[in-house]
Design a protein around this motif. Structure first.
Motif, PDB file in Angstrom:
ATOM      1  N   SER A  29      25.894  37.522  30.606  1.00  0.00           N
ATOM      2  CA  SER A  29      27.193  37.604  30.994  1.00  0.00           C
ATOM      3  C   SER A  29      27.432  37.811  31.792  1.00  0.00           C
ATOM      4  O   SER A  29      27.351  39.394  32.229  1.00  0.00           O
ATOM      5  CB  SER A  29      28.180  37.929  29.613  1.00  0.00           C
ATOM      6  OG  SER A  29      27.855  38.853  28.957  1.00  0.00           O
ATOM      7  N   ASN A  30      28.629  37.619  32.796  1.00  0.00           N
ATOM      8  CA  ASN A  30      29.521  38.601  33.793  1.00  0.00           C
ATOM      9  C   ASN A  30      30.718  39.405  33.525  1.00  0.00           C
ATOM     10  O   ASN A  30      31.527  38.472  33.534  1.00  0.00           O
ATOM     11  CB  ASN A  30      28.955  37.816  34.938  1.00  0.00           C
ATOM     12  CG  ASN A  30      29.461  38.566  36.774  1.00  0.00           C
ATOM     13  OD1 ASN A  30      30.100  39.716  36.183  1.00  0.00           O
ATOM     14  ND2 ASN A  30      29.224  38.357  37.587  1.00  0.00           N
ATOM     15  N   PRO A  31      31.052  40.309  32.650  1.00  0.00           N
ATOM     16  CA  PRO A  31      32.502  40.631  32.307  1.00  0.00           C
ATOM     17  C   PRO A  31      33.580  40.726  33.570  1.00  0.00           C
ATOM     18  O   PRO A  31      34.480  40.251  33.002  1.00  0.00           O
ATOM     19  CB  PRO A  31      31.946  42.469  31.568  1.00  0.00           C
ATOM     20  CG  PRO A  31      30.592  42.108  31.357  1.00  0.00           C
ATOM     21  CD  PRO A  31      29.416  41.220  32.347  1.00  0.00           C
ATOM     22  N   GLN A  32      32.479  40.787  35.057  1.00  0.00           N
ATOM     23  CA  GLN A  32      34.087  40.596  35.690  1.00  0.00           C
ATOM     24  C   GLN A  32      34.222  39.723  36.032  1.00  0.00           C
ATOM     25  O   GLN A  32      35.420  38.955  36.305  1.00  0.00           O
ATOM     26  CB  GLN A  32      33.068  41.050  37.314  1.00  0.00           C
ATOM     27  CG  GLN A  32      33.898  41.873  37.909  1.00  0.00           C
ATOM     28  CD  GLN A  32      33.988  42.359  39.634  1.00  0.00           C
ATOM     29  OE1 GLN A  32      32.763  42.595  39.540  1.00  0.00           O
ATOM     30  NE2 GLN A  32      34.241  41.993  40.584  1.00  0.00           N
ATOM     31  N   THR A  34      34.453  36.944  33.553  1.00  0.00           N
ATOM     32  CA  THR A  34      35.590  35.972  32.300  1.00  0.00           C
ATOM     33  C   THR A  34      36.678  37.234  32.885  1.00  0.00           C
ATOM     34  O   THR A  34      37.706  36.622  32.427  1.00  0.00           O
ATOM     35  CB  THR A  34      34.399  37.346  31.585  1.00  0.00           C
ATOM     36  OG1 THR A  34      33.233  36.603  31.489  1.00  0.00           O
ATOM     37  CG2 THR A  34      35.414  36.894  30.511  1.00  0.00           C
ATOM     38  N   ALA A  35      36.987  38.108  33.128  1.00  0.00           N
ATOM     39  CA  ALA A  35      38.007  39.160  33.626  1.00  0.00           C
ATOM     40  C   ALA A  35      38.659  38.337  34.766  1.00  0.00           C
ATOM     41  O   ALA A  35      40.208  38.426  34.402  1.00  0.00           O
ATOM     42  CB  ALA A  35      37.554  40.170  33.575  1.00  0.00           C
ATOM     43  N   GLU A  36      37.943  38.213  35.394  1.00  0.00           N
ATOM     44  CA  GLU A  36      38.813  37.432  36.730  1.00  0.00           C
ATOM     45  C   GLU A  36      39.289  35.903  36.455  1.00  0.00           C
ATOM     46  O   GLU A  36      40.436  35.546  36.325  1.00  0.00           O
ATOM     47  CB  GLU A  36      37.889  37.023  38.028  1.00  0.00           C
ATOM     48  CG  GLU A  36      37.581  38.520  38.385  1.00  0.00           C
ATOM     49  CD  GLU A  36      38.879  39.328  39.306  1.00  0.00           C
ATOM     50  OE1 GLU A  36      40.006  38.177  39.916  1.00  0.00           O
ATOM     51  OE2 GLU A  36      38.746  40.216  39.559  1.00  0.00           O
ATOM     52  N   ARG A  37      38.591  35.847  35.363  1.00  0.00           N
ATOM     53  CA  ARG A  37      39.279  34.003  34.795  1.00  0.00           C
ATOM     54  C   ARG A  37      39.870  34.440  34.165  1.00  0.00           C
ATOM     55  O   ARG A  37      41.347  33.274  34.175  1.00  0.00           O
ATOM     56  CB  ARG A  37      37.993  33.418  34.147  1.00  0.00           C
ATOM     57  CG  ARG A  37      38.120  31.905  33.561  1.00  0.00           C
ATOM     58  CD  ARG A  37      36.976  30.943  32.742  1.00  0.00           C
ATOM     59  NE  ARG A  37      35.419  31.233  33.991  1.00  0.00           N
ATOM     60  CZ  ARG A  37      34.466  32.050  33.385  1.00  0.00           C
ATOM     61  NH1 ARG A  37      34.654  33.172  32.508  1.00  0.00           N
ATOM     62  NH2 ARG A  37      33.715  31.222  34.353  1.00  0.00           N
ATOM     63  N   ARG A  38      40.140  35.084  33.351  1.00  0.00           N
ATOM     64  CA  ARG A  38      41.642  35.136  32.626  1.00  0.00           C
ATOM     65  C   ARG A  38      42.604  35.480  33.508  1.00  0.00           C
ATOM     66  O   ARG A  38      43.806  35.638  32.896  1.00  0.00           O
ATOM     67  CB  ARG A  38      41.504  36.040  31.989  1.00  0.00           C
ATOM     68  CG  ARG A  38      40.261  36.039  30.234  1.00  0.00           C
ATOM     69  CD  ARG A  38      39.925  37.309  29.760  1.00  0.00           C
ATOM     70  NE  ARG A  38      38.796  37.040  27.985  1.00  0.00           N
ATOM     71  CZ  ARG A  38      38.043  37.572  27.743  1.00  0.00           C
ATOM     72  NH1 ARG A  38      38.838  38.893  27.559  1.00  0.00           N
ATOM     73  NH2 ARG A  38      37.716  36.833  26.424  1.00  0.00           N
ATOM     74  N   ARG A  39      42.807  36.449  34.281  1.00  0.00           N
ATOM     75  CA  ARG A  39      43.544  37.531  35.127  1.00  0.00           C
ATOM     76  C   ARG A  39      44.241  35.834  35.964  1.00  0.00           C
ATOM     77  O   ARG A  39      45.252  35.239  36.002  1.00  0.00           O
ATOM     78  CB  ARG A  39      42.988  38.394  35.788  1.00  0.00           C
ATOM     79  CG  ARG A  39      43.669  38.225  37.389  1.00  0.00           C
ATOM     80  CD  ARG A  39      45.140  39.133  36.346  1.00  0.00           C
ATOM     81  NE  ARG A  39      46.365  39.966  36.977  1.00  0.00           N
ATOM     82  CZ  ARG A  39      47.409  39.889  37.057  1.00  0.00           C
ATOM     83  NH1 ARG A  39      47.947  39.921  35.812  1.00  0.00           N
ATOM     84  NH2 ARG A  39      48.348  39.961  37.520  1.00  0.00           N
ATOM     85  N   GLN A  42      46.311  33.427  33.735  1.00  0.00           N
ATOM     86  CA  GLN A  42      47.222  34.992  33.161  1.00  0.00           C
ATOM     87  C   GLN A  42      47.920  34.686  34.670  1.00  0.00           C
ATOM     88  O   GLN A  42      49.404  33.984  34.792  1.00  0.00           O
ATOM     89  CB  GLN A  42      47.345  35.799  33.161  1.00  0.00           C
ATOM     90  CG  GLN A  42      48.305  36.399  32.541  1.00  0.00           C
ATOM     91  CD  GLN A  42      47.780  38.292  32.099  1.00  0.00           C
ATOM     92  OE1 GLN A  42      47.230  38.760  32.795  1.00  0.00           O
ATOM     93  NE2 GLN A  42      49.471  38.931  31.806  1.00  0.00           N
TER      94      GLN A  42
END
Length: 360
Positions: A29-32, A34-39, A42
């Motif tokens: 998994s790529n945390p960065q 995932t965070a970009e997708r959530r951002r 939003q």
């Protein structure tokens, strides 16, 4: 090459074996990411909210532009009237009549707010007193119950104590059968005491719960209170109509309320000056009336006798019971009576002095 090897009986079966699920290599998994997708999600939600807000603001802007255009037209029409010597006085009369209208409306609002505030304070006091009385009654009932149960417990407990003492004295061998009988009685009395003791404990807990109970919040002015406030507002509206009925000022004020200034026409300058003098005289008599409050109270009592409500929960009387105004109302003993022939004027139907806006 792999296809050829797969065709061999024993080799092909080896190539066709499935790798167990737990042994398969999972992509890390790529945390960065995932965070970009959530951002991104939003930001899309915020963009949608901004577009909705933009739509609302555009509609509000359209309304303000229309209002501004109407105000500019009114101002231009007023300037035209003021430039004309024959029409200038009409504008002054127009705004004086509007001031009568809004002054009467302010009187209605003031009466409703003061009367509703006083009635809310009174109802809140009685609401608390009723709660306290009900609490005291319930505590009295519970304490009487507790006293009765404790008395019953003491009587049974005293009987058990005496039987226990008798049992203690009956320890000789020839007391065998008597001892068995006494043991049964003591056991029976002990069984009878257990539920009574539980009832005592439950009653004490209930008493503590009632003592700690807080009064429920006041729900606001009652139906009867709102009806009384609205009848007082109607009574004041009728009183004000009768005050400004002279020289047709009430009807002219109503016309000034609903018509634009450039449509106002009260006659030549001399007639306008006469109307302004009449306005000052009538307004002076109205404001100097020392029995104004008494007249409104008597009128409200008179209206309460004839008020009709077509459905439960209705706070404003039906229009048909307000089709006329009693010009004068006097008090004979404890009753209020009309003294003259009624006038066919319905202040509620006309919404005189913006009456409906002031009512509860």
């Amino acid at each position: 090459m792999r296809d050829w090897l797969s065709s061999l009986p024993w080799v092909g079966s080896w190539f066709q074996r499935k790798v167990p699920e737990e042994r398969r290599i999972q992509a890390p998994s790529n945390p960065q990411l995932t965070a970009e997708r959530r951002r991104s999600e939003q930001l899309e939600e915020e963009l949608g909210a901004c577009r909705e807000r933009e739509s609302v603001l555009r509609k509000q802007l359209t309304v303000l532009e229309d209002s501004s255009q109407s105000d500019r037209q009114t101002l231009a029409a007023l300037e035209d009237m003021l430039r004309d010597p024959n029409r200038a006085q009409n504008a002054i009369v127009y705004y004086q009549l509007r001031e009568i209208w809004f002054a009467c409306h302010r009187e209605l609002v003031k009466l409703v707010e003061e009367l509703a505030g006083n009635m809310e304070e009174e109802e809140r006091y009685f609401h608390l007193e009723r709660f306290r009385q009900a609490q005291a009654d319930e505590l009295g009932r519970l304490e009487r119950t507790l006293s009765d149960v404790q008395e019953e417990y003491q009587l049974l407990n005293e009987r058990r104590r005496k039987k226990q003492e008798e049992l203690h004295r009956s320890q000789r061998i020839w007391h065998y059968f008597k001892r068995k009988r006494l043991e049964a009685v003591v056991s029976s009395l002990s069984d009878e005491l257990k539920p009574i003791q539980q009832q005592i404990n439950d009653t004490r807990e209930h008493i503590n719960e009632v003592r700690m109970r807080e009064a429920p919040p006041y729900a606001g002015l009652s139906l009867e209170g709102r009806r009384r406030v609205n009848l007082a507002a109607i009574a004041l509206a009728q009183y004000l109509y009768l005050r400004f009925r002279k020289d047709n000022l009430a009807d002219m004020a109503r016309g000034a309320r609903i018509k634009p200034v450039h449509e106002a026409h009260f006659g030549p300058p001399e007639e306008c000056l006469t109307i302004m003098r009449q306005i000052r005289e009538v307004e002076g008599r109205w404001r100097s009336d020392k029995d104004r409050s008494g007249k409104v109270r008597r009128r409200a009592r008179f209206l309460a006798k004839k008020a009709v409500y077509s459905r439960e929960g209705q706070t404003v009387p039906d229009l048909r019971c307000l089709d006329d105004i009693q010009p004068s109302i006097s008090q004979e003993g404890g009753e209020v009576v009309g003294d003259a022939a009624p006038l066919p004027v319905n202040v509620l139907d006309m919404d005189l002095w913006d009456l409906r806006e002031a009512m509860r």
